[in-house]
Design a protein around this motif. Structure first.
Motif, PDB file in Angstrom:
ATOM      1  N   THR A  87       0.852  -1.190   0.000  1.00  0.00           N
ATOM      2  CA  THR A  87       0.000   0.000   0.000  1.00  0.00           C
ATOM      3  C   THR A  87       0.885   1.237   0.000  1.00  0.00           C
ATOM      4  O   THR A  87       2.114   1.142   0.134  1.00  0.00           O
ATOM      5  N   ALA A  88       0.261   2.406  -0.092  1.00  0.00           N
ATOM      6  CA  ALA A  88       1.003   3.670  -0.065  1.00  0.00           C
ATOM      7  C   ALA A  88       1.780   3.823   1.238  1.00  0.00           C
ATOM      8  O   ALA A  88       2.865   4.408   1.250  1.00  0.00           O
ATOM      9  N   ASP A  89       1.248   3.283   2.350  1.00  0.00           N
ATOM     10  CA  ASP A  89       1.955   3.407   3.635  1.00  0.00           C
ATOM     11  C   ASP A  89       2.974   2.294   3.859  1.00  0.00           C
ATOM     12  O   ASP A  89       3.594   2.225   4.914  1.00  0.00           O
ATOM     13  N   GLY A  90       3.168   1.400   2.890  1.00  0.00           N
ATOM     14  CA  GLY A  90       4.204   0.371   2.978  1.00  0.00           C
ATOM     15  C   GLY A  90       3.759  -0.960   3.525  1.00  0.00           C
ATOM     16  O   GLY A  90       4.589  -1.843   3.757  1.00  0.00           O
ATOM     17  N   THR A  91       2.473  -1.159   3.723  1.00  0.00           N
ATOM     18  CA  THR A  91       1.969  -2.443   4.194  1.00  0.00           C
ATOM     19  C   THR A  91       1.966  -3.454   3.043  1.00  0.00           C
ATOM     20  O   THR A  91       1.448  -3.169   1.969  1.00  0.00           O
ATOM     21  N   PHE A  92       2.538  -4.616   3.272  1.00  0.00           N
ATOM     22  CA  PHE A  92       2.593  -5.668   2.257  1.00  0.00           C
ATOM     23  C   PHE A  92       1.182  -6.144   1.925  1.00  0.00           C
ATOM     24  O   PHE A  92       0.373  -6.383   2.829  1.00  0.00           O
ATOM     25  N   THR A  93       0.889  -6.296   0.617  1.00  0.00           N
ATOM     26  CA  THR A  93      -0.434  -6.766   0.208  1.00  0.00           C
ATOM     27  C   THR A  93      -0.419  -8.043  -0.612  1.00  0.00           C
ATOM     28  O   THR A  93      -1.327  -8.857  -0.505  1.00  0.00           O
ATOM     29  N   LYS A  94       0.618  -8.232  -1.449  1.00  0.00           N
ATOM     30  CA  LYS A  94       0.568  -9.352  -2.387  1.00  0.00           C
ATOM     31  C   LYS A  94       1.954  -9.677  -2.940  1.00  0.00           C
ATOM     32  O   LYS A  94       2.783  -8.788  -3.121  1.00  0.00           O
ATOM     33  N   ALA A  95       2.154 -10.962  -3.241  1.00  0.00           N
ATOM     34  CA  ALA A  95       3.371 -11.413  -3.920  1.00  0.00           C
ATOM     35  C   ALA A  95       2.977 -12.214  -5.147  1.00  0.00           C
ATOM     36  O   ALA A  95       2.086 -13.059  -5.077  1.00  0.00           O
TER      37      ALA A  95
END
Length: 182
Positions: free
Chosen positions: A93-101
């Motif tokens: 996300t914009a705040d650096g939270t991992f979402t997907k690989a």
């Protein structure tokens, strides 16, 4: 493929500090004084400055998210022909939270290049620049992938965040520096 992975393995332990270079414009943000600041505890975010090396394909997507497209590898067992290469696209996300690989195994250099181009095309319009992302780990192909935080094993040790598999980028405090060891 094995020779290329062996070369990567040899260079991965060379101890070179890589500073971010933003599209040929000299040092990127955060590449100034990178001495410990008292923030040596576990990282909540790790900065990576764009450069022409392991951090060549990092930045922001048109919707403001962050991405890291990279080539992790498993050097295999010495004496065996079992080295493996991968292409990994990590999204945040914009705040650096991992979402997907999105992780693909690649058997040849040509296949790696094709997958890299495909993944970049899928991202659409991107800006290659500094990212600040949370450490994370995902399991795929029997391997741990990601920017994996490791706690100190002894009182004299420090926190590390390493790009895995392959241990080809190693980050230590200060976490907002943007530099890494190879």
């Amino acid at each position: 493929m094995l020779a290329a992975l062996a070369a990567l393995t040899l260079s991965a332990g060379c101890g070179t500090i890589v500073q971010g270079i933003a599209a040929g414009d000299g040092p990127g943000p955060g590449t100034g004084d990178c001495t410990a600041t008292g923030d040596e505890g576990p990282p909540t975010r790790v900065a990576i400055d764009h450069n022409g090396f392991e951090a060549k394909h990092i930045g922001h997507t048109a919707d403001g998210g962050q991405f890291f497209l990279t080539e992790p590898f498993d050097p295999g067992t010495e004496g065996d022909d079992n080295a493996r290469g991968f292409v990994a696209l990590y999204l945040f996300t914009a705040d650096g939270t991992f979402t997907k690989a999105e992780i693909d195994e690649a058997d040849t250099r040509a296949e790696t290049k094709r997958i890299m181009r495909q993944r970049l095309d899928e991202l659409g319009k991107v800006t290659s620049d500094r990212i600040e992302v949370a450490p994370f780990e995902v399991k795929e192909f029997g391997e741990s992938f990601g920017l994996i935080a490791t706690a100190p094993a002894t009182a004299d040790d420090i926190w590390w965040v390493t790009a895995q598999p392959g241990d080809y980028m190693a980050f230590s405090a200060p976490w907002d520096c943007g530099e890494y060891d190879t």
